[in-house]
Design a protein around this motif. Sequence first.
Motif, PDB file in Angstrom:
ATOM      1  N   LEU A 172       0.898  -1.317  -0.038  1.00 47.08           N
ATOM      2  CA  LEU A 172       0.108  -0.173   0.126  1.00 47.08           C
ATOM      3  C   LEU A 172       0.851   1.376   0.143  1.00 47.08           C
ATOM      4  CD1 LEU A 172      -2.921   0.845   0.160  1.00 47.08           C
ATOM      5  CD2 LEU A 172      -2.666   1.063   2.641  1.00 47.08           C
ATOM      6  N   PRO A 534     -10.916   5.108  -1.899  1.00 48.60           N
ATOM      7  CA  PRO A 534     -10.468   3.975  -2.253  1.00 48.60           C
ATOM      8  C   PRO A 534     -11.503   3.169  -2.895  1.00 48.60           C
ATOM      9  CG  PRO A 534      -9.677   4.366  -0.046  1.00 48.60           C
ATOM     10  CD  PRO A 534     -10.353   5.539  -0.318  1.00 48.60           C
ATOM     11  N   ILE A 542      -5.046   3.132  -9.632  1.00 50.10           N
ATOM     12  CA  ILE A 542      -4.336   2.080  -8.752  1.00 50.10           C
ATOM     13  C   ILE A 542      -3.129   1.615  -9.523  1.00 50.10           C
ATOM     14  CG2 ILE A 542      -4.672  -0.243  -7.736  1.00 50.10           C
ATOM     15  CD1 ILE A 542      -7.682   0.324  -7.646  1.00 50.10           C
ATOM     16  N   PRO A 575      -7.819  -0.915   2.634  1.00 50.88           N
ATOM     17  CA  PRO A 575      -7.780  -0.264   1.154  1.00 50.88           C
ATOM     18  C   PRO A 575      -7.214  -1.147   0.190  1.00 50.88           C
ATOM     19  CG  PRO A 575      -7.115   1.489   2.890  1.00 50.88           C
ATOM     20  CD  PRO A 575      -7.410   0.205   3.378  1.00 50.88           C
ATOM     21  N   THR A 578      -9.504  -3.423  -1.159  1.00 52.37           N
ATOM     22  CA  THR A 578     -10.659  -2.928  -2.050  1.00 52.37           C
ATOM     23  C   THR A 578      -9.858  -2.686  -3.338  1.00 52.37           C
ATOM     24  OG1 THR A 578     -11.348  -1.632  -0.163  1.00 52.37           O
ATOM     25  CG2 THR A 578     -11.819  -0.833  -2.177  1.00 52.37           C
ATOM     26  N   TYR A 579      -8.501  -2.239  -3.405  1.00 52.98           N
ATOM     27  CA  TYR A 579      -7.927  -2.003  -4.691  1.00 52.98           C
ATOM     28  C   TYR A 579      -7.833  -3.471  -5.333  1.00 52.98           C
ATOM     29  CZ  TYR A 579      -6.915   2.496  -2.462  1.00 52.98           C
ATOM     30  OH  TYR A 579      -6.682   3.357  -1.818  1.00 52.98           O
TER      31      TYR A 579
END
Length: 683
Positions: A172, A534, A542, A575, A578-579
């Motif tokens: 991240l 996000p 992304i 996050p 989620t990505y």
Amino acid sequence: MGSLQEMQKILRKKDDRIKELERLLRVKDDELMELRTKLDKFQSVLPTQPMAISGAARKRLRAQGISAEPQASRTVQEITKQQFKKYVKSRSAKECIKMAILDNDFMKNLELSQIQEIVEIMYPVEHPKDSCIIKEGDVGSLVYVIEEGKVEVTKEGKFLCTMGRSKVFGELAILYNCTRTATVKAITHTKLWAIDRPCFQAIMMKTGLIRQAEYVELLKNVPTFKDLPEEALNKIADILEEAYYDEGECIISQGARGDTFYIINKGKCNVTQRGSGHGDSKFTKTLNRGDFFGERALHGEDHIEPLKSEDIRQASVIASDKGGVSCLLIDRESFLQVASTVDGLSAKGDADRDNIRNAVDSEFADIKVSDLKIVATLGVGGFGRVELVNIRGDNVRTFALKQLKKKHIVETRQQEHIMSEKRIMSEARCDFIVRCYRTFKDSKYLYMLLEVCLGGELWTILRDRGSFDDNTTRFYTACCLEALSYLHSKGIVYRDLKPENILLDNRGYAKLVDFGFAKKIGFGRKTWTFCGTPEYVAPEIILNKGHDLSADYWSLGILMYELLTGSPPFSGADPMKTYNLILKGMDMVEFPRKMTRNAINMIKRLCKDNPTERLGYQKNGIKDIQKHKWFEGFNWDGLRKKTVTPPIIPSVRSPTDTANFDDYPEDDEPPPPDDHTGWDREF
């Protein structure tokens, strides 16, 4: 004496037992890691359905926008010249890093050339047993790959898992400046390879910019494209597809119908042609890199007259390079869609240059911050607060005063974004965008005097109602589309569409607010900074591929889904999860049965993985969205003239009525320190 020996014997047995249990625990950890890897692979091919729990949990808190440091504007030449130190590695180490990247849900989406460059420039890091590699809550900028040893991952003191060779962690941090979400500790002496965020992002940016520049140069050699403006060439470069052909493979055949144009990007081809007597084909010439064929197919007629000469291939082209041939392709339909927007691009640019407005309304030119009186608090965020205020001596009107801490802006390196927000909001004149009347500053704060919308946040209404029906969602989506249409006509990408940034005025009409992530990028150009919320960011953001106005269409599809269901389609425990869900795409999402077929179709067309395929980015632009079946019968003219009755009409009793907003505590924080660096001179 005997009792002492017996105690020592018992202790030795216990030590042996502990060692055996530790060995079994390590075995179980290895088995658990293997099972988790298998589970990840199964989940990657199964459809994802938003869990009610995660959706509900998300709605208890407002979604926070995230932004990396703005990428400096650099030319392709500057990017190309940027050199990174390469670190010597054994073949085993290189294979380990490559295997780790390809096994990681996020990094496996990178291009092979990018992965190869990352492998070359990762540098060695070693940590002794029991040392802390990553501490939860610390700010990080490195991603790691384990070559030797094992690490333990904990969150809030609770054990999560162990990881060993060829595993990635901390990824991240290479997307944007953020705090670590877990602690990683070395449980053996550990050998790692690392790369930092600036280096990773430069590689991503370089790949995209160099490729686009190469494609544009190839296009300029083609008569059909050579006189097009740079913006149009950039857009065509974006939609070129690359295809590979082995030696001896026929790319096009004489006499066949075709609607595709080719440019040779790598290798060489032979051209052969038969005479009118249909004898043997004869070699006529060799084509090399930069040469093209099939140009007439771009101007061919529709299938109404299928035998037009433009549709018939006049010769055969065969790959003749031992290393194979790479061609760039564009079909007629894609070309015509882009070509139809060329005139519009120039017109928009000229209109925008002619419409630069004075940033300060004359009515508010002489007002000072000291002339404003705080009535109540409308919102609280990381940068500061939003207060309901009136001007002393004027009890009829109220305004919203956005107060931003200069120190916080500098610490998070958001100066460029704040200045962009001020410029865009001060110049915007759209009924679906909150007006900015005036800005102020002192040594501690920046201030924006804004139009107040006392109907409250759409987020609050959605939270209280759970979800909206088709008609309600259609109205708010239309309001947002009008705002995006205005912004896009001026070459501005918004990048933070979500219910939290949509306010209702006294009549119930929706307006966009908070332009902290908005940026003027122009037409046919891209920007590279990671920013957004996000759950709402597009895949190309992304993956740091560069993004443009089409990123807003993705967010519009996500907004539709959330308004209709109460939660966004992609929502993970953190996050990064989620990505990874977003990168799997909208086709993996299972839509609720209550959602109409037309709504599902529109969401899927807005949320195409390929930005150039999204509804709104095609031949007719935003008109394609407005004419979609989901909007059939919608009164667009009435919306613009404000004659349509909104689905929700808020109760606003007076200019100081804040009943439609949540209650916030008084500001009891000490004043921030002064900032005299001068970065805000033009605010």
